[in-house]
Design a protein around this motif. Structure first.
Motif, PDB file in Angstrom:
ATOM      1  N   GLN A 386       0.747  -1.284   0.021  1.00 14.70           N
ATOM      2  CA  GLN A 386       0.042  -0.007  -0.109  1.00 14.70           C
ATOM      3  C   GLN A 386       0.929   1.214   0.080  1.00 14.70           C
ATOM      4  O   GLN A 386       0.708   2.211  -0.680  1.00 14.70           O
ATOM      5  N   GLY A 438       6.126  -4.626   6.664  1.00 14.96           N
ATOM      6  CA  GLY A 438       6.479  -5.979   6.363  1.00 14.96           C
ATOM      7  C   GLY A 438       7.533  -5.929   5.562  1.00 14.96           C
ATOM      8  O   GLY A 438       8.767  -6.796   5.689  1.00 14.96           O
ATOM      9  N   SER A 439       7.500  -5.030   4.599  1.00 12.06           N
ATOM     10  CA  SER A 439       8.804  -5.247   3.354  1.00 12.06           C
ATOM     11  C   SER A 439      10.141  -5.140   4.058  1.00 12.06           C
ATOM     12  O   SER A 439      10.991  -5.250   3.651  1.00 12.06           O
ATOM     13  N   GLY A 468      -0.481  -4.785   4.705  1.00 13.90           N
ATOM     14  CA  GLY A 468      -1.643  -3.981   4.186  1.00 13.90           C
ATOM     15  C   GLY A 468      -2.272  -4.126   2.988  1.00 13.90           C
ATOM     16  O   GLY A 468      -3.606  -4.214   2.924  1.00 13.90           O
TER      17      GLY A 468
HETATM   18  C1  LIG Z   1       8.454 -11.187  -1.804  1.00  9.49           C
HETATM   19  C2  LIG Z   1       6.972 -10.790  -1.855  1.00  9.49           C
HETATM   20  N1  LIG Z   1       6.358 -11.674  -0.981  1.00  9.49           N
HETATM   21  C3  LIG Z   1       5.145 -11.518  -0.829  1.00  9.49           C
HETATM   22  C4  LIG Z   1       4.594 -10.624  -1.727  1.00  9.49           C
HETATM   23  C5  LIG Z   1       2.884 -10.309  -1.704  1.00  9.49           C
HETATM   24  N2  LIG Z   1       2.753  -8.963  -1.126  1.00  9.49           N
HETATM   25  C6  LIG Z   1       2.447  -7.685  -1.807  1.00  9.49           C
HETATM   26  S1  LIG Z   1       2.058  -6.595  -0.910  1.00  9.49           S
HETATM   27  C7  LIG Z   1       2.232  -7.323   0.520  1.00  9.49           C
HETATM   28  C8  LIG Z   1       2.220  -6.661   1.821  1.00  9.49           C
HETATM   29  C9  LIG Z   1       3.234  -5.796   2.016  1.00  9.49           C
HETATM   30  O1  LIG Z   1       3.147  -5.246   3.411  1.00  9.49           O
HETATM   31  P1  LIG Z   1       3.928  -3.984   3.986  1.00  9.49           P
HETATM   32  O2  LIG Z   1       5.452  -4.166   3.339  1.00  9.49           O
HETATM   33  O3  LIG Z   1       3.725  -3.852   5.337  1.00  9.49           O
HETATM   34  O4  LIG Z   1       3.334  -2.847   3.341  1.00  9.49           O
HETATM   35  P2  LIG Z   1       1.919  -2.189   3.321  1.00  9.49           P
HETATM   36  O5  LIG Z   1       0.942  -2.848   2.120  1.00  9.49           O
HETATM   37  O6  LIG Z   1       1.191  -2.670   4.770  1.00  9.49           O
HETATM   38  O7  LIG Z   1       1.918  -0.779   3.062  1.00  9.49           O
HETATM   39  C10 LIG Z   1       2.581  -8.464   0.291  1.00  9.49           C
HETATM   40  C11 LIG Z   1       2.563  -9.803   1.331  1.00  9.49           C
HETATM   41  C12 LIG Z   1       5.182  -9.471  -2.579  1.00  9.49           C
HETATM   42  N3  LIG Z   1       5.073  -8.561  -3.199  1.00  9.49           N
HETATM   43  N4  LIG Z   1       6.725  -9.741  -2.310  1.00  9.49           N
END
Ligand SMILES: Cc1ncc(C[n+]2csc(CCOP(=O)(O)OP(=O)(O)O)c2C)c(N)n1
Lengths: 564, 169
Positions: A386, A438-439, A468
């Motif tokens: 997000q 997460g990232s 998210g």
């Molecule tokens: C290496 C990897 N694993 C899984 C995904 C699937 N994925 C896409 S967005 C996301 C969530 C990302 O979470 P965060 O970094 O906390 O960002 P937010 O969406 O909360 O802003 C996931 C798990 C991905 N894009 N890349």
């Protein structure tokens, strides 16, 4: 004089004007590292994971336009590069990845730390090489760089067995490359270019759909001239943000799943869609059968295989965007778009990008504040989720290579290590990472690299306590069944401030809207890497949103205003 | 994109005679979900170059993509679509046919009529060789099938462009 393979490799890099590489040592590259020990002209940046090296090389390439170079040992070192190579491949980033390999005579024997990296990377590289003879090394390196940076750019892997690194031969770097099987075509077909100019003259509702090819071919200036001259509104994809100033009336911002409502409506209503260096990705087009249904479609692309791959194209022009735009600019005239632009102005007014402007700490606000404080002059590097979409939406990009993000592969863990390459390539720029909680955890070990090398990137973690983007899909399409997307189960973990401090970086936690501005300013005053943890609204969603597989105009929670 | 009529198309693909080329081509087909009907590879008069004859199953749109994607591979020198060209094609087949004293004469008649070559005659099996275009190979297999075919090995088609009239079929 005879040189070893390792010496030859470094000489080749110098001939290619490479002064920085990102690499991690191991048994099968010790000879190369030994030569690097005395090498003054090439700086090696040591990450804490090979994935950090490859993303940093990628970020360096995206920010500077030069070829990024990374280096890893055989087996696990090489396989740790794979995600980064695939990331670069999907976004056509020029890169040369050098891997060590077990001794030539051991290849195929399941030797210690052997992996068939040319086999593994075949579908995710533009090309790859296994160098079995030191006499072939210089020529191979020349070809590798040539292939990586010409035509539609992409990553090239050069796998070098350790005995080849030690073998001796005369060094001669070829001046030119001759490859009968690889001759990219740059010049566009004159007849087709004229056909497009005619179509523009006859169009009432044209839209330019500009993609990453504009950045890769450095034709932002030519594009700007084209847009201004013709007065055709332009939408820039995630890969092209900044190629035309988003502050201009003619800019429509980003198209697609989380694009602006006005960009999507403009595409759907257009009678002529001019795609330049974009590839009709499904995140842009939505349901293909209903994409730009009224439009004649023109497509300028250097890769013939991109043309008519997803969408049938009426006016294909194969060649380099820079050359073709230059030719077009000689013959195009102002299009008849005044009425069309008024409709678009109305859409912009009635369907702006927005969010709830209350007292809560909302993630979009953080992005807007960074924009304001840096006056839009920073380089924004993102992770994936997000926060990536908000970074694309709520910062006004006005120059190419100022928004850096993994588009095609959508690689979490890309942004932070990439930012290190970006900052090293652009030492005078302010570099911000926009990350999710997460990232950032996918490559947070690179905080050590940032601190040790004193790379002063500012990391803004928009901490919503969850994955998210996936949570948003679960909320909207899976009945709020939040299956394993909660990272903070009642307790935020880790403590990002302590994490930063443990590496020797500065850590700041921000929990209130009114503290955002000061924190960002403080981060800029600090001469070193800073981690800012913004504890934001956990259930904020990215809008507009076109659900996957829907037509572009079917955005959730939007009614088309009457602007016609 | 609309689905068109699916057919077989013959491509001649000229490639650098380098390590791994076959894997690149095969990998491209599997990664992109293209269908190979047959594939034959060999050296040419120029030892640095190999020639592949690839018969693909595709509609026109996918055929276009296959050609473009093949051309994109660095080691591919040229892709020639034989569809609208004049060419000769040949395939070779080896067949083991079940034989009994009762069927032997009939089998021999088919073999002679078709001009196939007998490679071995055993107590229970006759082994034959036949070359020809795909149509001819298919028809000998069909003619022999009622007697009981034990095994068929085909080379896959090879093709060469000709100067003469466009063949009909
Ligand atoms: C290496 C990897 N694993 C899984 C995904 C699937 N994925 C896409 S967005 C996301 C969530 C990302 O979470 P965060 O970094 O906390 O960002 P937010 O969406 O909360 O802003 C996931 C798990 C991905 N894009 N890349």
């Amino acid at each position: 004089m005879q040189l070893t393979g390792s010496q030859i490799l470094l000489e080749c890099l110098k001939k290619e004007n490479i002064d920085i590489i990102f690499g991690y040592p191991g048994g099968q590259v010790i000879p190369i590292f030994d030569k690097l020990y005395d090498e003054k002209a090439i700086k090696l940046i040591l990450p804490r994971h090979e994935q950090g090296a490859v993303h940093a090389a990628d970020g360096y390439a995206r920010a500077t336009g030069k070829v990024g170079v990374c280096l890893a040992t055989s087996g696990p070192g090489a396989t740790n590069l794979v995600t980064g190579i695939a990331t670069a491949y999907m976004d056509s980033i020029p890169m040369v990845a050098i891997t060590g390999q077990v001794k030539t005579h051991l290849i195929g024997n399941d030797a210690f730390q052997e992996a068939d990296i040319t086999g593994i990377t075949r579908p995710i590289t533009k090309h790859n090489f296994l160098v079995k003879d030191v006499k072939e090394l210089a020529k191979t390196m020349k070809e590798a760089f040539h292939i990586a940076r010409t035509g539609r750019p992409g990553p090239v892997v050069v796998d070098i067995p350790v005995d080849v690194q030690n073998a001796l031969t005369e060094f001669k770097y070829p001046k030119e490359v001759h490859m009968r099987s690889y001759n990219p075509k740059y010049k566009g077909h004159t007849g087709q270019i004229e056909k497009l100019a005619k179509a523009i003259a006859n169009s009432q509702k044209p839209v330019i759909y500009a993609g990453g090819g504009i950045i890769l071919s450095n034709s932002s200036e030519e594009l700007t001239t084209f847009v201004r001259k013709t007065q055709i509104p332009v939408t820039t994809t995630l890969m092209a943000l900044g190629v035309f100033p988003e502050t201009d009336r003619l800019s429509l911002g980003m198209p697609g799943m989380h694009g602006t409502a006005y960009a999507n409506h403009a595409i759907q209503e257009s009678d002529l869609l001019i795609s330049i260096g974009s590839r009709f990705d499904d995140r842009v087009t939505g349901k293909l059968e209903l994409f730009a249904p009224k439009a004649t479609i023109a497509h300028i692309d250097i890769d013939p295989a991109s043309v008519s791959k997803n969408v049938e194209v009426d006016i294909p022009i194969v060649g380099c965007a820079k050359q073709i735009l230059t030719e077009l600019n000689k013959i195009v005239k102002k299009a008849d778009t005044e009425e069309w632009l008024k409709t678009i102005d109305c859409w912009k007014k009635k369907m702006p990008l927005t969010y709830s402007k209350d007292n809560k700490l909302r993630p979009q606000y953080v992005i807007e504040q960074i924009d304001e404080i840096t006056k839009g002059e920073a380089i924004i590097v993102t992770e994936v989720g997000q926060h990536q979409m908000w970074a694309a939406q709520f910062y006004n990009y006005t120059k190419p290579r100022t928004f850096i993000s993994s588009g095609g592969l959508g690689t979490m863990g890309f942004g932070f290590p990439a930012s290190l390459g970006v900052q090293l390539g652009c030492p005078d720029k302010k570099v911000f990472v926009i990350a999710g909680d997460g990232s950032i955890q996918m490559n947070s070990q690179e905080l050590a690299t940032a601190v040790i090398e004193n790379i002063p990137v500012k990391i803004a973690i928009l901490n919503n306590g969850c994955l998210g983007m996936v949570r948003q899909w679960q909320e909207l399409f899976y009945n709020k069944r939040y299956s394993h997307t909660c990272l903070a189960k009642g307790k935020y973990c880790p403590d990002f401030v302590k994490l930063a401090e443990s590496y020797g970086a500065k850590g700041i936690r921000i929990t209130k809207k009114e503290d955002v501005n000061k924190a960002i300013k403080d981060s800029l005053k600090y001469n070193g890497p800073v981690v800012m943890e913004f504890v934001v609204e956990p259930e904020e969603n990215v809008y507009p949103m076109v659900p996957a597989g829907e037509a572009l105009h079917n955005m959730l929670h939007w009614d088309e205003p009457n602007c016609a | 994109m609309k689905k068109g009529k699916v057919d077989k198309f013959t491509l001649t693909v000229i490639v650098e005679n380098k390590f791994g080329v076959l894997a690149r081509i095969a990998g491209l087909f599997s990664a992109r979900g293209f269908n190979i009907h047959s594939l034959a590879v060999s050296e040419t008069e120029d030892p640095t170059i190999s020639c592949m004859t690839i018969v693909v199953i595709a509609d026109e749109k996918i055929l276009e993509q296959i050609k473009k994607q093949l051309n994109k591979l660095i080691d591919v020198v040229e892709v020639i679509d034989l569809t609208n060209r004049q060419y000769e094609e040949r395939e070779l087949v080896l067949i083991n046919i079940k034989v009994t004293s009762k069927t032997k004469d009939d089998i021999m008649r088919v073999i002679h009529t078709m001009g196939a070559e007998i490679l071995d005659v055993g107590k229970n099996t006759i082994t034959i060789e036949e070359t020809g275009d795909t149509k001819k190979i298919n028809s000998i297999i069909e003619l022999l099938r009622p007697f009981g075919i034990k095994e068929v090995v085909r080379t896959g088609k090879i093709a060469i462009q000709t100067e003469g009239e466009k063949r009909e079929n």
